[in-house]
Design a protein around this motif. Sequence first.
Motif, PDB file in Angstrom:
ATOM      1  N   ALA A 223      35.399  28.301  42.114  1.00 59.41           N
ATOM      2  CA  ALA A 223      34.687  27.033  42.230  1.00 59.41           C
ATOM      3  C   ALA A 223      33.182  27.287  42.239  1.00 59.41           C
ATOM      4  CB  ALA A 223      35.103  26.290  43.500  1.00 59.41           C
ATOM      5  N   LEU A 224      32.464  26.419  41.549  1.00 58.26           N
ATOM      6  CA  LEU A 224      31.007  26.433  41.562  1.00 58.26           C
ATOM      7  C   LEU A 224      30.547  25.160  42.251  1.00 58.26           C
ATOM      8  CD1 LEU A 224      28.247  27.601  40.613  1.00 58.26           C
ATOM      9  CD2 LEU A 224      28.560  26.295  38.492  1.00 58.26           C
ATOM     10  N   ARG A 225      29.815  25.311  43.354  1.00 57.71           N
ATOM     11  CA  ARG A 225      29.381  24.183  44.164  1.00 57.71           C
ATOM     12  C   ARG A 225      27.860  24.143  44.245  1.00 57.71           C
ATOM     13  NH1 ARG A 225      32.275  21.848  48.235  1.00 57.71           N
ATOM     14  NH2 ARG A 225      30.481  22.119  49.623  1.00 57.71           N
ATOM     15  N   GLY A 226      27.322  22.936  44.284  1.00 59.79           N
ATOM     16  CA  GLY A 226      25.891  22.762  44.456  1.00 59.79           C
ATOM     17  C   GLY A 226      25.490  21.364  44.029  1.00 59.79           C
ATOM     18  N   PRO A 227      24.230  20.995  44.186  1.00 60.97           N
ATOM     19  CA  PRO A 227      23.761  19.711  43.677  1.00 60.97           C
ATOM     20  C   PRO A 227      24.043  19.595  42.180  1.00 60.97           C
ATOM     21  CG  PRO A 227      22.099  20.744  45.062  1.00 60.97           C
ATOM     22  CD  PRO A 227      23.148  21.774  44.846  1.00 60.97           C
ATOM     23  N   ARG A 237      23.676  27.981  31.782  1.00 62.00           N
ATOM     24  CA  ARG A 237      23.039  29.290  31.970  1.00 62.00           C
ATOM     25  C   ARG A 237      21.515  29.183  32.031  1.00 62.00           C
ATOM     26  NH1 ARG A 237      25.504  34.121  28.592  1.00 62.00           N
ATOM     27  NH2 ARG A 237      24.591  35.220  30.352  1.00 62.00           N
ATOM     28  N   ARG A 238      21.052  28.108  32.636  1.00 68.89           N
ATOM     29  CA  ARG A 238      19.619  27.943  32.890  1.00 68.89           C
ATOM     30  C   ARG A 238      19.275  28.289  34.336  1.00 68.89           C
ATOM     31  NH1 ARG A 238      20.805  26.755  27.592  1.00 68.89           N
ATOM     32  NH2 ARG A 238      18.841  26.365  26.495  1.00 68.89           N
ATOM     33  N   LEU A 239      20.277  28.489  35.161  1.00 67.11           N
ATOM     34  CA  LEU A 239      20.077  28.818  36.567  1.00 67.11           C
ATOM     35  C   LEU A 239      21.074  29.914  36.928  1.00 67.11           C
ATOM     36  CD1 LEU A 239      18.218  27.543  38.771  1.00 67.11           C
ATOM     37  CD2 LEU A 239      20.220  26.260  39.543  1.00 67.11           C
ATOM     38  N   PRO A 240      20.623  31.028  37.535  1.00 66.84           N
ATOM     39  CA  PRO A 240      21.554  32.108  37.869  1.00 66.84           C
ATOM     40  C   PRO A 240      22.515  31.691  38.969  1.00 66.84           C
ATOM     41  CG  PRO A 240      19.380  32.554  38.778  1.00 66.84           C
ATOM     42  CD  PRO A 240      19.224  31.350  37.900  1.00 66.84           C
ATOM     43  N   LEU A 241      23.686  32.277  38.946  1.00 62.17           N
ATOM     44  CA  LEU A 241      24.713  31.918  39.930  1.00 62.17           C
ATOM     45  C   LEU A 241      24.314  32.295  41.354  1.00 62.17           C
ATOM     46  CD1 LEU A 241      27.996  32.875  38.026  1.00 62.17           C
ATOM     47  CD2 LEU A 241      26.943  30.614  38.278  1.00 62.17           C
ATOM     48  N   ASP A 242      23.375  33.229  41.500  1.00 61.04           N
ATOM     49  CA  ASP A 242      22.941  33.610  42.852  1.00 61.04           C
ATOM     50  C   ASP A 242      21.775  32.759  43.343  1.00 61.04           C
ATOM     51  OD1 ASP A 242      20.971  34.603  41.224  1.00 61.04           O
ATOM     52  OD2 ASP A 242      21.181  36.692  41.843  1.00 61.04           O
ATOM     53  N   ASN A 243      21.455  31.678  42.634  1.00 60.51           N
ATOM     54  CA  ASN A 243      20.434  30.760  43.107  1.00 60.51           C
ATOM     55  C   ASN A 243      20.859  30.178  44.451  1.00 60.51           C
ATOM     56  OD1 ASN A 243      19.276  27.800  43.280  1.00 60.51           O
ATOM     57  ND2 ASN A 243      17.940  28.909  41.856  1.00 60.51           N
ATOM     58  N   PRO A 244      19.942  30.042  45.417  1.00 63.41           N
ATOM     59  CA  PRO A 244      20.327  29.567  46.751  1.00 63.41           C
ATOM     60  C   PRO A 244      20.906  28.152  46.775  1.00 63.41           C
ATOM     61  CG  PRO A 244      17.927  29.770  46.542  1.00 63.41           C
ATOM     62  CD  PRO A 244      18.518  30.453  45.366  1.00 63.41           C
ATOM     63  N   GLN A 245      20.688  27.377  45.719  1.00 64.04           N
ATOM     64  CA  GLN A 245      21.281  26.032  45.682  1.00 64.04           C
ATOM     65  C   GLN A 245      22.779  26.067  45.386  1.00 64.04           C
ATOM     66  OE1 GLN A 245      18.794  22.814  43.718  1.00 64.04           O
ATOM     67  NE2 GLN A 245      17.986  24.628  42.709  1.00 64.04           N
ATOM     68  N   LEU A 246      23.256  27.210  44.882  1.00 62.57           N
ATOM     69  CA  LEU A 246      24.624  27.299  44.387  1.00 62.57           C
ATOM     70  C   LEU A 246      25.503  28.139  45.303  1.00 62.57           C
ATOM     71  CD1 LEU A 246      23.742  27.964  40.651  1.00 62.57           C
ATOM     72  CD2 LEU A 246      24.659  25.833  41.588  1.00 62.57           C
ATOM     73  N   GLU A 247      26.783  27.840  45.259  1.00 62.06           N
ATOM     74  CA  GLU A 247      27.789  28.611  45.988  1.00 62.06           C
ATOM     75  C   GLU A 247      28.967  28.842  45.049  1.00 62.06           C
ATOM     76  OE1 GLU A 247      30.250  28.371  50.219  1.00 62.06           O
ATOM     77  OE2 GLU A 247      29.417  26.540  49.320  1.00 62.06           O
ATOM     78  N   VAL A 248      29.398  30.090  44.938  1.00 61.57           N
ATOM     79  CA  VAL A 248      30.558  30.442  44.121  1.00 61.57           C
ATOM     80  C   VAL A 248      31.676  30.886  45.056  1.00 61.57           C
ATOM     81  CG1 VAL A 248      31.470  31.919  42.285  1.00 61.57           C
ATOM     82  CG2 VAL A 248      29.092  31.132  42.187  1.00 61.57           C
ATOM     83  N   LEU A 249      32.809  30.213  44.968  1.00 60.91           N
ATOM     84  CA  LEU A 249      33.962  30.501  45.822  1.00 60.91           C
ATOM     85  C   LEU A 249      35.118  30.970  44.962  1.00 60.91           C
ATOM     86  CD1 LEU A 249      33.789  27.279  48.036  1.00 60.91           C
ATOM     87  CD2 LEU A 249      32.868  29.542  48.587  1.00 60.91           C
ATOM     88  N   GLY A 250      35.672  32.143  45.283  1.00 55.59           N
ATOM     89  CA  GLY A 250      36.793  32.651  44.503  1.00 55.59           C
ATOM     90  C   GLY A 250      36.352  33.742  43.551  1.00 55.59           C
ATOM     91  N   GLU A 251      36.994  33.830  42.403  1.00 53.34           N
ATOM     92  CA  GLU A 251      36.781  34.927  41.462  1.00 53.34           C
ATOM     93  C   GLU A 251      35.514  34.712  40.632  1.00 53.34           C
ATOM     94  OE1 GLU A 251      40.227  35.857  39.145  1.00 53.34           O
ATOM     95  OE2 GLU A 251      41.570  35.814  40.891  1.00 53.34           O
TER      96      GLU A 251
END
Length: 265
Positions: A223-227, A237-251
């Motif tokens: 899951a990809l979560r964020g605003p 792919r304009r914002l990296p997944l490790d951006n503090p606005q985002l949360e990646v849950l799972g694989e």
Amino acid sequence: MTLLAHDRYCDEIAHQVGLLRAVVTSGADLSATVPTCPDWSLEQLVRHTGGALRWVELMVRTRAQEEIPEEQVPGVEGPEEKGDPAALDAWLAETGEIVVAALREAGPDAKVWGWAGILNAGFWARRMTHEITVHRADATLAAGLPYEVAPDVAADAIDEWLQIVEWAQRTLPDDPARELRRAGSSIHLHATDNTPDVNAEWFIDLAEDAVAWRRGHEKATVALRGPLTAVLLAFYRRLPLDNPQLEVLGERELLEFWLERATFG
């Protein structure tokens, strides 16, 4: 999934052109490299975006039934003056006016060539809305300016992206999108600022012959979560997944695999 109204797309193109013009006239360095499109300077990005709008204007206005070569499009390359924000701004202003006028006059059902199996002007109104919406994000990143987009436009951009991936899987045998099938795997996109009228959640099933997706909240492999705006930019792919606005849950690896092969725009 419901498309936005044709007039809504036309209004948004005009709005986005105005916002892109504001970047051009903000004092930003037009020679600066665009971080998310490193082969381009900010000026080259703006010229590319305006040129695409002029190409579409000509095709829609003439009801083209086949692709028009770019070199046949008047003014496609932009003003002769290089590094001149005033000239670039004036060209963009004219570009926005003529493409919106052509799309409004045509209406959504006018027959026009298109590359994704949708042969009408409505396809181009939607496509150009999201073309300029995402490239304006590139421009603001290069200029160090803030970026926002209306929730209905952001959600529709994700819908369109998924539809194009689905189309590519079904019709283009050599497209990297065909590699995206993963038995038993799925992706969930979750806008944390979601509202019922937008319904900004997606479930993407990777187990079928082509991408199967629907709006809604369902458990997935990752899951990809964020605003919503951040989710949109990450998915393009304009914002990296490790951006503090985002949360990646799972694989996380599955999401990275997907984004690397399904990039569009």
